[in-house]
Design an enzyme around this catalytic site. Sequence first.
Site, PDB file in Angstrom:
ATOM      1  N   ASP A 294       0.868  -1.192   0.000  1.00 15.77           N
ATOM      2  CA  ASP A 294       0.000   0.000   0.000  1.00 15.77           C
ATOM      3  C   ASP A 294       0.899   1.234   0.000  1.00 15.77           C
ATOM      4  O   ASP A 294       1.768   1.386   0.862  1.00 15.77           O
ATOM      5  CB  ASP A 294      -0.884  -0.026   1.256  1.00 15.77           C
ATOM      6  CG  ASP A 294      -1.934   1.095   1.249  1.00 15.77           C
ATOM      7  OD1 ASP A 294      -3.062   0.821   1.699  1.00 15.77           O
ATOM      8  OD2 ASP A 294      -1.636   2.221   0.829  1.00 15.77           O
TER       9      ASP A 294
ATOM     10  N   ASP B 284      -3.724   2.311  -5.298  1.00 17.42           N
ATOM     11  CA  ASP B 284      -2.406   2.284  -4.628  1.00 17.42           C
ATOM     12  C   ASP B 284      -2.148   1.022  -3.802  1.00 17.42           C
ATOM     13  O   ASP B 284      -1.277   1.014  -2.945  1.00 17.42           O
ATOM     14  CB  ASP B 284      -2.212   3.549  -3.780  1.00 17.42           C
ATOM     15  CG  ASP B 284      -2.792   3.430  -2.386  1.00 17.42           C
ATOM     16  OD1 ASP B 284      -3.806   2.728  -2.230  1.00 17.42           O
ATOM     17  OD2 ASP B 284      -2.217   4.032  -1.462  1.00 17.42           O
ATOM     18  N   GLU B 285      -2.898  -0.042  -4.102  1.00 13.88           N
ATOM     19  CA  GLU B 285      -2.745  -1.277  -3.327  1.00 13.88           C
ATOM     20  C   GLU B 285      -2.620  -2.488  -4.230  1.00 13.88           C
ATOM     21  O   GLU B 285      -3.414  -2.637  -5.159  1.00 13.88           O
ATOM     22  CB  GLU B 285      -4.017  -1.539  -2.522  1.00 13.88           C
ATOM     23  CG  GLU B 285      -4.183  -0.822  -1.246  1.00 13.88           C
ATOM     24  CD  GLU B 285      -5.553  -1.194  -0.702  1.00 13.88           C
ATOM     25  OE1 GLU B 285      -5.659  -2.175   0.023  1.00 13.88           O
ATOM     26  OE2 GLU B 285      -6.515  -0.498  -1.072  1.00 13.88           O
TER      27      GLU B 285
HETATM   28  P1  TTP Z   1      -5.229   5.169   0.936  1.00 17.19           P
HETATM   29  O1  TTP Z   1      -4.244   4.091   0.672  1.00 17.19           O
HETATM   30  O2  TTP Z   1      -6.375   4.849   1.811  1.00 17.19           O
HETATM   31  O3  TTP Z   1      -4.497   6.438   1.597  1.00 17.19           O
HETATM   32  P2  TTP Z   1      -3.062   7.036   1.319  1.00 17.19           P
HETATM   33  O4  TTP Z   1      -2.270   6.217   0.379  1.00 17.19           O
HETATM   34  O5  TTP Z   1      -3.233   8.466   0.921  1.00 17.19           O
HETATM   35  O6  TTP Z   1      -2.401   7.034   2.748  1.00 17.19           O
HETATM   36  P3  TTP Z   1      -1.846   5.797   3.582  1.00 17.19           P
HETATM   37  O7  TTP Z   1      -0.388   6.075   3.779  1.00 17.19           O
HETATM   38  O8  TTP Z   1      -2.591   5.821   4.868  1.00 17.19           O
HETATM   39  O9  TTP Z   1      -2.107   4.564   2.783  1.00 17.19           O
HETATM   40  O10 TTP Z   1      -5.807   5.707  -0.431  1.00 17.19           O
HETATM   41  C1  TTP Z   1      -5.029   5.798  -1.609  1.00 17.19           C
HETATM   42  C2  TTP Z   1      -5.381   7.042  -2.393  1.00 17.19           C
HETATM   43  O11 TTP Z   1      -6.770   7.019  -2.719  1.00 17.19           O
HETATM   44  C3  TTP Z   1      -5.147   8.315  -1.628  1.00 17.19           C
HETATM   45  O12 TTP Z   1      -3.826   8.809  -1.778  1.00 17.19           O
HETATM   46  C4  TTP Z   1      -6.169   9.238  -2.230  1.00 17.19           C
HETATM   47  C5  TTP Z   1      -7.298   8.346  -2.649  1.00 17.19           C
HETATM   48  N1  TTP Z   1      -8.407   8.439  -1.683  1.00 17.19           N
HETATM   49  C6  TTP Z   1      -9.428   9.347  -1.926  1.00 17.19           C
HETATM   50  O13 TTP Z   1      -9.427  10.045  -2.944  1.00 17.19           O
HETATM   51  N2  TTP Z   1     -10.426   9.462  -0.991  1.00 17.19           N
HETATM   52  C7  TTP Z   1     -10.474   8.720   0.159  1.00 17.19           C
HETATM   53  O14 TTP Z   1     -11.396   8.861   0.980  1.00 17.19           O
HETATM   54  C8  TTP Z   1      -9.414   7.780   0.397  1.00 17.19           C
HETATM   55  C9  TTP Z   1      -9.403   6.956   1.653  1.00 17.19           C
HETATM   56  C10 TTP Z   1      -8.410   7.682  -0.548  1.00 17.19           C
HETATM   57 MG    MG Z   2      -2.106   4.135   0.634  1.00 17.48          MG
END
Ligand code: TTP
Ligand code: MG
Length: 358
Positions: A8, A114-115
Site C-alpha cells: 500500500d 495504490d494497493e
Molecule cells: P489510501 O491508501 O487509503 O491512503 P493514502 O495512500 O493516501 O495514505 P496511507 O499512507 O494511509 O495509505 O488511499 C489511496 C489514495 O486514494 C489516496 O492517496 C487518495 C485516494 N483516496 C481518496 O481520494 N479518498 C479517500 O477517501 C481515500 C481513503 C483515498
Molecule cells: Mg495508501
Amino acid sequence: MRIIAHLDMDAFFASLEEAASPIFKGKPIAVGSDPKNGLGRGVVSTANYKAREYGIHSALPISVAWRLSKKAKAEGKQEVVFLPVDFERYNKSSDDIFEIVKKYAEVVEPASIDEFYFDLSFTKSYKKSEEICKKIKEEIKSKLKVTCSVGIGQNKLIAKISAGVKKPDGLVVIKEKDSEKFLEPLSIREIPGIGPKTEQVLNQRGAKIIKDLKKLTKAELQEFFGKWGEDIYYKARGIDNSPIVENREAKSIGEQTTFERDTLNFIEIGEVFEDLCKSVFKRFLQSGFKTFKTVGVTVRFSDFETKTTAKTLRNPTNNEKEFVLETLKLLLPYADRRKNPRQKLIRLIGAKMEKFDE
Ligand code: TTP
Ligand code: MG
C-alpha cells in the site's frame, strides 16, 4: 504453504505531488477539491503525513482542512499546500508500480489505485519473500521517489493488516505461527469489512479487540450476521482462503517460467524460451488483438535479482518468428557476459508483448 504480500502506497496522491515538485518537499500537503479560501464544499482526497499532524485526513471537508491550516499558521507552523487531484498522473504511476511488482511476482492483484496483493508462495520462505519485498520497495523508491508499506503473511487478510501497522515505509512479516497472537490485541475494525455497523453490534457483545471477538461462537456470529458472521469467525483466527484475482484488463500478454534448477545452459534456456514464446503467441492469437509493437523479457537470477528489457519495434507486427527472434535478442545478453558479467545462474525467464493495435 501460501505466502501473500500486500503493498500500500504511503499518502499516495500527496506523495506523488511532493515527488513531482521539489518546492513542496517537507511541506504539509493536502490533495483534494478547491478550498476556495475556506468556502469550498468538497473533501480532502488525502494528506501527507506532515499535514496529518494537523488533523487533516481523507474525506475531511476541505473547508475544515483550510481552517486547520490557518490555525497551524497562527501557531507559527507551516501552512498547508492545497493541490487539485490529477488522476491521470496518479493512474500512470499506479501502472508503473504494478509493472515493478509484476517483475518480482507472477500473480498480482491491483486492489485499488495504490494497493496490490501478490503471491510469493513460490519462494517457499518468509525470508526470501522479505528480500523480494525489500527490492520492490527500493525500486519503487528509486524510480518514483515515493515510499510504500508492505505486509507479508499466510493470506490476504494477514498481509493487508500487517501492511498497515508500520506506516509509512514499513515492511512487516507475520509468520503463520504468530498470526493469531498478532491479531489478538488489534481493534476489530482492523478486519477488512468490519465497519461502524458491525463494530457497534460486536461492541455490544463485549468485543472491542480481536481477542474478545474470539469468545463469540460461530453460531452466535451467524445469528447476528449470517454468512458474513461465519467469515468474521474465521478472520478473527487469521483464516482467509480468498484467492488473488488478476483482474486488470490486458495491457500486455506475457508468461514467465521458473526452471526446475537454476541454469546457464544456453541450449536449455533457448528451448524453454522458445516454448514460452510460442505459448505467449498463442494467447495473442486468442486475444483478438491484430498487432503488437513492443516486446519484452524478464530474467530473474538465482539471487532473485530481476531484470527486464523491452523493445519497441519499428512497425506493429503479428509475426510469430519476429516475436521469438526479437525477444531472444533481448534475452541473450543476460546469459552471456554482456549483461551477466559474473555469470550468475538464471532462475526464471519471461517474455511478453504489449502496445496492441496501434
Ligand atoms: P489510501 O491508501 O487509503 O491512503 P493514502 O495512500 O493516501 O495514505 P496511507 O499512507 O494511509 O495509505 O488511499 C489511496 C489514495 O486514494 C489516496 O492517496 C487518495 C485516494 N483516496 C481518496 O481520494 N479518498 C479517500 O477517501 C481515500 C481513503 C483515498
Ligand atoms: Mg495508501
